[in-house]
Design an enzyme around this catalytic site. Structure first.
Site, short mmCIF file in Angstrom:
data_model
loop_
_atom_site.label_atom_id
_atom_site.label_comp_id
_atom_site.label_asym_id
_atom_site.label_seq_id
_atom_site.Cartn_x
_atom_site.Cartn_y
_atom_site.Cartn_z
N ASP A 262 -37.19 25.38 -3.26
CA ASP A 262 -37.39 26.42 -2.26
C ASP A 262 -38.77 27.04 -2.55
O ASP A 262 -39.35 26.81 -3.61
CB ASP A 262 -36.28 27.46 -2.41
CG ASP A 262 -36.41 28.61 -1.44
OD1 ASP A 262 -36.78 28.37 -0.28
OD2 ASP A 262 -36.16 29.76 -1.86
N ASP B 33 -40.00 30.71 -1.12
CA ASP B 33 -39.92 32.17 -1.27
C ASP B 33 -38.99 32.56 -2.40
O ASP B 33 -37.81 32.20 -2.41
CB ASP B 33 -39.45 32.81 0.04
CG ASP B 33 -40.46 32.64 1.16
OD1 ASP B 33 -41.65 32.85 0.90
OD2 ASP B 33 -40.06 32.30 2.29
N ASP C 42 -33.53 30.58 -5.12
CA ASP C 42 -33.33 31.93 -5.66
C ASP C 42 -32.18 32.69 -5.02
O ASP C 42 -31.96 33.85 -5.37
CB ASP C 42 -34.61 32.76 -5.46
CG ASP C 42 -34.88 33.02 -3.98
OD1 ASP C 42 -35.06 32.04 -3.22
OD2 ASP C 42 -34.90 34.20 -3.57
#
Length: 239
Positions: A31, A33, A189
């Site tokens: 990922d 961000d 995250d």
């Protein structure tokens, strides 16, 4: 949605902490961000800037929840009885789209050590991919020092018809790499990254550098829960 790209701008809406056993993989997908790019602050700022002219406030808690779940930043900020509610939400979303490139440049940055982590994984013979709902502008943060060139495949929000937690992006990236889901892991995250990974049949490593906290991530039992991407070379091996 009014702001194409990252779904959060639109108007629609085992703990695994032990590091004892290495994860043998052929590919690691990331990922962006909150995982490789420190951008949560940028999202908080763009939500504020976009909504403020209309007299509305989007809290940090709302932004983090949207990033974690794939929902909308704007959910619930306009009273349902407002006859112009849909038009206001569309205008707020357009504001966010217009301001995002500037705010990302000013508030977004790569986390420390990203290049070293990627080179360590590449040194093991592991293929690298990006799967993110982010808009293409975020890739500009990866161009310095050849960070973007380390990746063998990139799939962003514009490249898929369904966003996470749907596994389309992960599976599309693996198809580009010619790697089976069982031979890959995804690093993210947020809980939504865990859901997408499970749906795709890949293992998942959660990092504590973005929208999700230890409690919310542990609840969904990622294969590993680590402080940041920098731990990956110590827990991953190739085969």
């Amino acid at each position: 949605m009014a702001f194409e790209g990252h779904s959060t701008f639109g108007t629609e809406a085992g703990p695994g902490a032990e590091l004892c056993c290495s994860l043998a993989v052929r590919a690691v997908l990331f990922d962006l961000d909150g995982t490789l790019v420190d951008s949560v602050g940028a999202y908080i700022e763009v939500a504020r800037v976009a909504a403020e002219p209309f007299g509305f406030e989007v809290t940090e808690e709302q932004v983090r929840l949207a990033l974690s779940s794939g929902g909308s930043f704007w959910k619930g900020i306009v009273p349902e009885d407002r006859s112009d509610g849909a038009a206001i939400l569309k205008a707020i979303s357009a504001n966010a789209a217009r301001e995002w490139p500037r705010i990302l440049r000013e508030h977004g940055k790569l986390f420390d050590g990203v290049l070293e982590t990627l080179d360590a994984l590449k040194g093991l013979g592991i293929l690298l991919g990006i799967v993110s709902g982010a808009r293409p502008e975020v890739l500009e943060l990866l161009r310095p020092n050849g960070v973007l060139e380390r990746f063998d495949a990139v799939v962003l929000g514009k490249d898929v018809s369904k966003s996470k937690p749907d596994p389309e992006g992960i599976l599309k990236c693996l198809d580009h790499l010619s790697v089976a889901p069982a031979d890959a892991l995804y690093v993210g995250d947020a809980p939504i990254d865990i859901f997408a990974s499970r749906a795709a049949g890949v293992r998942v490593v959660s990092v504590l550098t973005g929208a999700g906290d230890s409690a919310s991530l542990s609840m969904h039992a990622p294969d590993r829960l680590i402080p940041s991407h920098t731990v990956l070379p110590a827990i991953v091996t190739s085969f």
